[in-house]
Design a protein around this motif. Structure first.
Motif, PDB file in Angstrom:
ATOM      1  N   ILE A 165      -0.427  11.044  -0.672  1.00 48.01           N
ATOM      2  CA  ILE A 165      -1.215   9.853  -0.343  1.00 48.01           C
ATOM      3  C   ILE A 165      -1.007   9.562   1.144  1.00 48.01           C
ATOM      4  O   ILE A 165       0.126   9.387   1.597  1.00 48.01           O
ATOM      5  N   ILE A 166      -2.106   9.529   1.903  1.00 47.33           N
ATOM      6  CA  ILE A 166      -2.042   9.222   3.334  1.00 47.33           C
ATOM      7  C   ILE A 166      -2.421   7.758   3.503  1.00 47.33           C
ATOM      8  O   ILE A 166      -3.518   7.342   3.133  1.00 47.33           O
ATOM      9  N   ILE A 167      -1.501   6.973   4.063  1.00 47.36           N
ATOM     10  CA  ILE A 167      -1.656   5.521   4.091  1.00 47.36           C
ATOM     11  C   ILE A 167      -1.732   5.004   5.526  1.00 47.36           C
ATOM     12  O   ILE A 167      -0.803   5.211   6.315  1.00 47.36           O
ATOM     13  N   ASN A 168      -2.813   4.317   5.854  1.00 47.28           N
ATOM     14  CA  ASN A 168      -2.909   3.653   7.143  1.00 47.28           C
ATOM     15  C   ASN A 168      -2.166   2.309   7.070  1.00 47.28           C
ATOM     16  O   ASN A 168      -1.949   1.772   5.980  1.00 47.28           O
ATOM     17  N   GLU A 169      -1.781   1.776   8.209  1.00 44.35           N
ATOM     18  CA  GLU A 169      -1.022   0.517   8.203  1.00 44.35           C
ATOM     19  C   GLU A 169      -1.799  -0.629   7.562  1.00 44.35           C
ATOM     20  O   GLU A 169      -1.233  -1.454   6.850  1.00 44.35           O
ATOM     21  N   LYS A 170      -3.111  -0.695   7.811  1.00 42.72           N
ATOM     22  CA  LYS A 170      -3.898  -1.838   7.338  1.00 42.72           C
ATOM     23  C   LYS A 170      -4.759  -1.459   6.141  1.00 42.72           C
ATOM     24  O   LYS A 170      -5.491  -0.469   6.171  1.00 42.72           O
ATOM     25  N   LEU A 171      -4.679  -2.282   5.097  1.00 40.58           N
ATOM     26  CA  LEU A 171      -5.516  -2.145   3.913  1.00 40.58           C
ATOM     27  C   LEU A 171      -6.215  -3.476   3.664  1.00 40.58           C
ATOM     28  O   LEU A 171      -5.811  -4.502   4.220  1.00 40.58           O
ATOM     29  N   GLU A 172      -7.239  -3.477   2.852  1.00 44.13           N
ATOM     30  CA  GLU A 172      -8.019  -4.693   2.670  1.00 44.13           C
ATOM     31  C   GLU A 172      -7.205  -5.839   2.063  1.00 44.13           C
ATOM     32  O   GLU A 172      -7.445  -7.013   2.373  1.00 44.13           O
ATOM     33  N   ASP A 173      -6.262  -5.519   1.210  1.00 40.02           N
ATOM     34  CA  ASP A 173      -5.497  -6.562   0.528  1.00 40.02           C
ATOM     35  C   ASP A 173      -3.996  -6.510   0.829  1.00 40.02           C
ATOM     36  O   ASP A 173      -3.178  -6.985   0.049  1.00 40.02           O
ATOM     37  N   GLY A 174      -3.646  -5.937   1.988  1.00 40.20           N
ATOM     38  CA  GLY A 174      -2.230  -5.876   2.349  1.00 40.20           C
ATOM     39  C   GLY A 174      -1.998  -4.836   3.424  1.00 40.20           C
ATOM     40  O   GLY A 174      -2.888  -4.538   4.225  1.00 40.20           O
ATOM     41  N   ASP A 175      -0.797  -4.280   3.444  1.00 38.20           N
ATOM     42  CA  ASP A 175      -0.477  -3.267   4.442  1.00 38.20           C
ATOM     43  C   ASP A 175       0.237  -2.088   3.789  1.00 38.20           C
ATOM     44  O   ASP A 175       0.456  -2.066   2.566  1.00 38.20           O
ATOM     45  N   CYS A 176       0.588  -1.106   4.601  1.00 37.25           N
ATOM     46  CA  CYS A 176       1.209   0.110   4.080  1.00 37.25           C
ATOM     47  C   CYS A 176       2.545  -0.173   3.398  1.00 37.25           C
ATOM     48  O   CYS A 176       2.923   0.494   2.435  1.00 37.25           O
ATOM     49  N   PHE A 177       3.255  -1.199   3.881  1.00 36.00           N
ATOM     50  CA  PHE A 177       4.567  -1.514   3.306  1.00 36.00           C
ATOM     51  C   PHE A 177       4.428  -2.065   1.888  1.00 36.00           C
ATOM     52  O   PHE A 177       5.211  -1.718   0.986  1.00 36.00           O
ATOM     53  N   ALA A 178       3.423  -2.891   1.685  1.00 35.78           N
ATOM     54  CA  ALA A 178       3.175  -3.421   0.341  1.00 35.78           C
ATOM     55  C   ALA A 178       2.770  -2.293  -0.604  1.00 35.78           C
ATOM     56  O   ALA A 178       3.193  -2.271  -1.772  1.00 35.78           O
ATOM     57  N   LEU A 179       1.967  -1.348  -0.104  1.00 38.82           N
ATOM     58  CA  LEU A 179       1.551  -0.233  -0.943  1.00 38.82           C
ATOM     59  C   LEU A 179       2.736   0.682  -1.256  1.00 38.82           C
ATOM     60  O   LEU A 179       2.890   1.134  -2.399  1.00 38.82           O
ATOM     61  N   LEU A 180       3.575   0.953  -0.272  1.00 40.01           N
ATOM     62  CA  LEU A 180       4.760   1.774  -0.520  1.00 40.01           C
ATOM     63  C   LEU A 180       5.662   1.129  -1.578  1.00 40.01           C
ATOM     64  O   LEU A 180       6.207   1.819  -2.453  1.00 40.01           O
TER      65      LEU A 180
END
Length: 200
Positions: free
Chosen positions: A61-76
């Motif tokens: 999974i390639i994750i950019n820092e910014k997501l629509e409902d949070g950031d990469c840290f929340a996704l991790l």
């Protein structure tokens, strides 16, 4: 434009998580240009990412820092909480990259790549390196299981050129085929198929 020759002997599933649709498309094109065996899907949010990972398995999974409902840290954090087995590569902005990288590593990121000039060109090679390291770890674990009650998993990986000739092979492929890597490099895939069975 000529179709890129696969660098991997089997399809690699990739999920791109990025709020920016344009960046997702650019990243997709760069990865597909590098290897036709990359199967790429994308998502814009943490919610969508988690939904996709529950319906199918991804190699990375390639994750950019910014997501629509949070950031990469929340996704991790969510990936770790849900025990999703995919490797994770985080794309970090140059500003504050050191601190962000430390935090990403603490949250279980496999690797990170700073979005400096030319990072898109380096991205496919970083993906390849991550997956090769994963394969190496699995082979080491299989070797350590020899003589124990744990089942041994052997996987053979190889890379072919456009003529079907071997240009790389891992130890698992050596064990399965009975040839050393140097010997395999003198052969094509058809050489390993019994005569009369080529088209079955």
């Amino acid at each position: 434009m000529a179709r890129p020759q696969p660098k991997f002997s089997m399809p690699i599933t990739i999920l791109l998580a990025d709020a920016n649709k344009s960046y997702r498309e650019i990243t997709r094109k760069m990865l597909k240009f590098y290897d036709a065996n990359f199967i790429i899907e994308d998502c814009a949010s943490i919610r969508e990412c988690l939904k996709k990972t529950t319906s199918r398995a991804y190699d990375i999974i390639i994750i950019n820092e910014k997501l629509e409902d949070g950031d990469c840290f929340a996704l991790l954090s969510a990936i770790r909480h849900e025990d999703i087995p995919a490797q994770t590569l985080v794309l970090l902005e140059e500003a504050g990259a050191d601190e962000a990288a430390t935090r990403a590593n603490e949250l279980g990121a496999t690797e990170y790549l700073v979005k400096s000039r030319g990072y898109l060109s380096a991205l496919p090679f970083t993906v390849k390196q991550i997956l090769e390291k994963k394969t190496h770890r699995e082979e080491e674990e299989a070797f350590e299981n020899i003589g124990s009650d744990k089942p041994i998993t052997q996987r053979g990986y190889f890379i072919l050129n456009h003529n079907g000739k071997f240009i790389s092979a891992n130890p698992g492929m050596e064990s399965i085929s009975g040839y050393t890597e140097d010997e395999l490099l003198e052969l094509t895939l058809l050489d390993l198929i019994p005569k009369g069975k080529e088209w079955e």
